[in-house]
Design a protein around this motif. Structure first.
Motif, PDB file in Angstrom:
ATOM      1  N   GLY A 113       0.744  -1.152   0.016  1.00 26.48           N
ATOM      2  CA  GLY A 113      -0.092  -0.102   0.007  1.00 26.48           C
ATOM      3  C   GLY A 113       0.940   1.375   0.057  1.00 26.48           C
ATOM      4  O   GLY A 113       0.481   2.329   0.290  1.00 26.48           O
ATOM      5  N   LEU A 114       2.256   0.969  -0.294  1.00 26.15           N
ATOM      6  CA  LEU A 114       2.984   2.361  -0.307  1.00 26.15           C
ATOM      7  C   LEU A 114       3.146   2.796  -1.816  1.00 26.15           C
ATOM      8  O   LEU A 114       2.857   2.075  -2.666  1.00 26.15           O
ATOM      9  CB  LEU A 114       4.475   2.028   0.224  1.00 26.15           C
ATOM     10  CG  LEU A 114       4.405   1.609   1.850  1.00 26.15           C
ATOM     11  CD1 LEU A 114       5.648   1.003   2.023  1.00 26.15           C
ATOM     12  CD2 LEU A 114       4.019   2.533   2.745  1.00 26.15           C
ATOM     13  N   GLY A 115       3.936   3.854  -2.053  1.00 23.89           N
ATOM     14  CA  GLY A 115       3.946   4.361  -3.311  1.00 23.89           C
ATOM     15  C   GLY A 115       5.499   4.502  -3.642  1.00 23.89           C
ATOM     16  O   GLY A 115       6.514   4.795  -2.490  1.00 23.89           O
ATOM     17  N   ALA A 116       6.006   4.257  -4.590  1.00 24.88           N
ATOM     18  CA  ALA A 116       7.472   4.326  -4.700  1.00 24.88           C
ATOM     19  C   ALA A 116       7.718   4.678  -6.667  1.00 24.88           C
ATOM     20  O   ALA A 116       6.929   4.726  -7.297  1.00 24.88           O
ATOM     21  CB  ALA A 116       8.009   2.946  -4.740  1.00 24.88           C
ATOM     22  N   VAL A 117       8.855   5.378  -6.573  1.00 25.20           N
ATOM     23  CA  VAL A 117       9.069   5.917  -8.090  1.00 25.20           C
ATOM     24  C   VAL A 117      10.821   5.214  -8.051  1.00 25.20           C
ATOM     25  O   VAL A 117      11.688   5.745  -7.255  1.00 25.20           O
ATOM     26  CB  VAL A 117       8.746   7.212  -8.318  1.00 25.20           C
ATOM     27  CG1 VAL A 117       9.676   8.064  -7.799  1.00 25.20           C
ATOM     28  CG2 VAL A 117       9.170   7.287  -9.910  1.00 25.20           C
ATOM     29  N   TRP A 118      11.078   4.987  -9.147  1.00 28.77           N
ATOM     30  CA  TRP A 118      12.532   4.417  -9.486  1.00 28.77           C
ATOM     31  C   TRP A 118      12.991   5.666 -10.363  1.00 28.77           C
ATOM     32  O   TRP A 118      12.612   6.113 -11.231  1.00 28.77           O
ATOM     33  CB  TRP A 118      12.305   3.318 -10.447  1.00 28.77           C
ATOM     34  CG  TRP A 118      13.778   2.526 -11.294  1.00 28.77           C
ATOM     35  CD1 TRP A 118      14.842   3.287 -11.435  1.00 28.77           C
ATOM     36  CD2 TRP A 118      13.605   1.430 -11.898  1.00 28.77           C
ATOM     37  NE1 TRP A 118      15.857   2.702 -12.161  1.00 28.77           N
ATOM     38  CE2 TRP A 118      15.259   1.636 -12.367  1.00 28.77           C
ATOM     39  CE3 TRP A 118      12.838   0.387 -12.015  1.00 28.77           C
ATOM     40  CZ2 TRP A 118      15.645   0.449 -13.350  1.00 28.77           C
ATOM     41  CZ3 TRP A 118      13.467  -0.532 -12.722  1.00 28.77           C
ATOM     42  CH2 TRP A 118      14.620  -0.783 -13.287  1.00 28.77           C
ATOM     43  N   LEU A 119      14.007   6.409  -9.613  1.00 26.34           N
ATOM     44  CA  LEU A 119      14.793   7.666 -10.260  1.00 26.34           C
ATOM     45  C   LEU A 119      16.282   7.222 -10.890  1.00 26.34           C
ATOM     46  O   LEU A 119      16.841   6.766 -10.115  1.00 26.34           O
ATOM     47  CB  LEU A 119      14.736   8.559  -9.183  1.00 26.34           C
ATOM     48  CG  LEU A 119      13.538   9.163  -8.535  1.00 26.34           C
ATOM     49  CD1 LEU A 119      13.605   9.895  -7.420  1.00 26.34           C
ATOM     50  CD2 LEU A 119      12.713   9.837  -9.559  1.00 26.34           C
ATOM     51  N   GLY A 120      16.292   7.569 -11.959  1.00 27.60           N
ATOM     52  CA  GLY A 120      17.470   7.070 -12.697  1.00 27.60           C
ATOM     53  C   GLY A 120      18.354   8.357 -13.299  1.00 27.60           C
ATOM     54  O   GLY A 120      19.498   8.275 -13.538  1.00 27.60           O
ATOM     55  N   GLU A 121      17.595   9.389 -13.414  1.00 33.63           N
ATOM     56  CA  GLU A 121      18.132  10.753 -13.878  1.00 33.63           C
ATOM     57  C   GLU A 121      19.466  11.152 -12.794  1.00 33.63           C
ATOM     58  O   GLU A 121      20.436  11.814 -13.622  1.00 33.63           O
ATOM     59  CB  GLU A 121      17.224  11.820 -14.164  1.00 33.63           C
ATOM     60  CG  GLU A 121      17.660  13.295 -14.995  1.00 33.63           C
ATOM     61  CD  GLU A 121      18.259  14.166 -14.079  1.00 33.63           C
ATOM     62  OE1 GLU A 121      18.793  14.750 -14.829  1.00 33.63           O
ATOM     63  OE2 GLU A 121      18.213  14.085 -13.024  1.00 33.63           O
ATOM     64  N   ILE A 122      19.235  10.845 -11.708  1.00 33.50           N
ATOM     65  CA  ILE A 122      20.489  11.168 -10.957  1.00 33.50           C
ATOM     66  C   ILE A 122      21.751  10.248 -11.175  1.00 33.50           C
ATOM     67  O   ILE A 122      22.777  10.819 -10.846  1.00 33.50           O
ATOM     68  CB  ILE A 122      19.956  11.064  -9.228  1.00 33.50           C
ATOM     69  CG1 ILE A 122      21.027  11.587  -8.314  1.00 33.50           C
ATOM     70  CG2 ILE A 122      19.940   9.259  -9.257  1.00 33.50           C
ATOM     71  CD1 ILE A 122      20.455  11.479  -7.050  1.00 33.50           C
ATOM     72  N   LEU A 123      21.760   9.630 -11.929  1.00 36.90           N
ATOM     73  CA  LEU A 123      22.921   8.909 -12.676  1.00 36.90           C
ATOM     74  C   LEU A 123      24.108   9.806 -13.127  1.00 36.90           C
ATOM     75  O   LEU A 123      25.039   9.415 -13.064  1.00 36.90           O
ATOM     76  CB  LEU A 123      22.689   7.516 -13.550  1.00 36.90           C
ATOM     77  CG  LEU A 123      21.728   6.257 -12.889  1.00 36.90           C
ATOM     78  CD1 LEU A 123      21.609   5.243 -13.687  1.00 36.90           C
ATOM     79  CD2 LEU A 123      22.687   5.872 -11.310  1.00 36.90           C
ATOM     80  N   LYS A 124      23.498  10.656 -13.552  1.00 46.78           N
ATOM     81  CA  LYS A 124      24.513  11.859 -14.292  1.00 46.78           C
ATOM     82  C   LYS A 124      25.241  12.086 -13.173  1.00 46.78           C
ATOM     83  O   LYS A 124      26.643  12.783 -13.535  1.00 46.78           O
ATOM     84  CB  LYS A 124      23.799  12.915 -14.992  1.00 46.78           C
ATOM     85  CG  LYS A 124      23.072  13.931 -13.973  1.00 46.78           C
ATOM     86  CD  LYS A 124      22.282  14.892 -14.752  1.00 46.78           C
ATOM     87  CE  LYS A 124      21.664  15.837 -13.521  1.00 46.78           C
ATOM     88  NZ  LYS A 124      20.773  16.881 -14.304  1.00 46.78           N
ATOM     89  N   ASN A 125      24.985  12.361 -11.966  1.00 49.49           N
ATOM     90  CA  ASN A 125      25.939  12.594 -10.874  1.00 49.49           C
ATOM     91  C   ASN A 125      26.218  11.526  -9.767  1.00 49.49           C
ATOM     92  O   ASN A 125      26.136  11.696  -8.653  1.00 49.49           O
ATOM     93  CB  ASN A 125      25.112  14.000 -10.094  1.00 49.49           C
ATOM     94  CG  ASN A 125      24.971  15.135 -11.084  1.00 49.49           C
ATOM     95  OD1 ASN A 125      26.382  15.503 -11.417  1.00 49.49           O
ATOM     96  ND2 ASN A 125      24.135  15.585 -11.063  1.00 49.49           N
TER      97      ASN A 125
END
Length: 174
Positions: A113-125
């Motif tokens: 019942g939680l929410g999540a998002v996979w963030l990949g744009e941070i890989l540039k740093n």
């Protein structure tokens, strides 16, 4: 859970980018990490490593490293998912394994019942993120998962029809 229930869980999972202030419970975070731990990996090398970031100041420093910083700042918790370089045996296979790990984590978050998002744009740093977290160079950032209770419903996205995705069947189906 039967196959239909599993498919429904997969179909209803959404990338949640807005969170309520309430943090997930420690037991829920442990279950999410446990789900990631059980992902498949080539030669069972289990290259993933996790860093749970609950501290708002540290999340704020990570947020400065990505265009999507507001998501990280507003999530009550983030999980850095890293590849452990000494455990790697093949760059592509290990990246695929970490992707499977991330999917397991996202599905478990949804099941709880939680929410999540996979963030990949941070890989540039990625290097700066590793330094913010004070980690050795044995760890390579693969993604950050922002996690929390959804602040509202997440937008559903359209999917291509299966017939548009299957290039060919062997043997050819009538």
């Amino acid at each position: 859970m039967d196959a239909d229930q599993l498919l429904e869980l997969i179909k209803t999972r959404r990338s949640v980018r807005r969170f309520a202030a309430e943090a997930p419970e420690a037991g829920q975070v442990a279950m999410i990490l446990e789900a990631g731990r059980w992902a498949p990996s080539g030669q069972n090398n289990q290259p993933w490593r996790f860093v749970v970031v609950a501290d708002a100041q540290t999340r704020g420093r990570l947020a400065q490293l990505t265009h999507y910083g507001k998501i990280i700042e507003n999530a009550p918790l983030c999980i850095g998912v890293f590849s452990h370089k000494p455990s790697q045996y093949h760059q592509i296979k290990d990246a695929q394994a970490v992707g499977a790990c991330l999917q397991n984590m996202l599905l478990m978050a949804h099941a709880l019942g939680l929410g999540a998002v996979w963030l990949g744009e941070i890989l540039k740093n990625a290097e700066q993120a590793r330094q913010v977290l004070g980690l050795s160079d044995d760890l390579e950032l693969m993604a950050v998962v922002a996690l929390g209770r959804p602040a509202g419903p997440a937008k559903a996205t359209e999917r291509l029809e299966l017939s548009e995705l299957v290039a060919e069947s062997y043997p050819a189906q009538p």
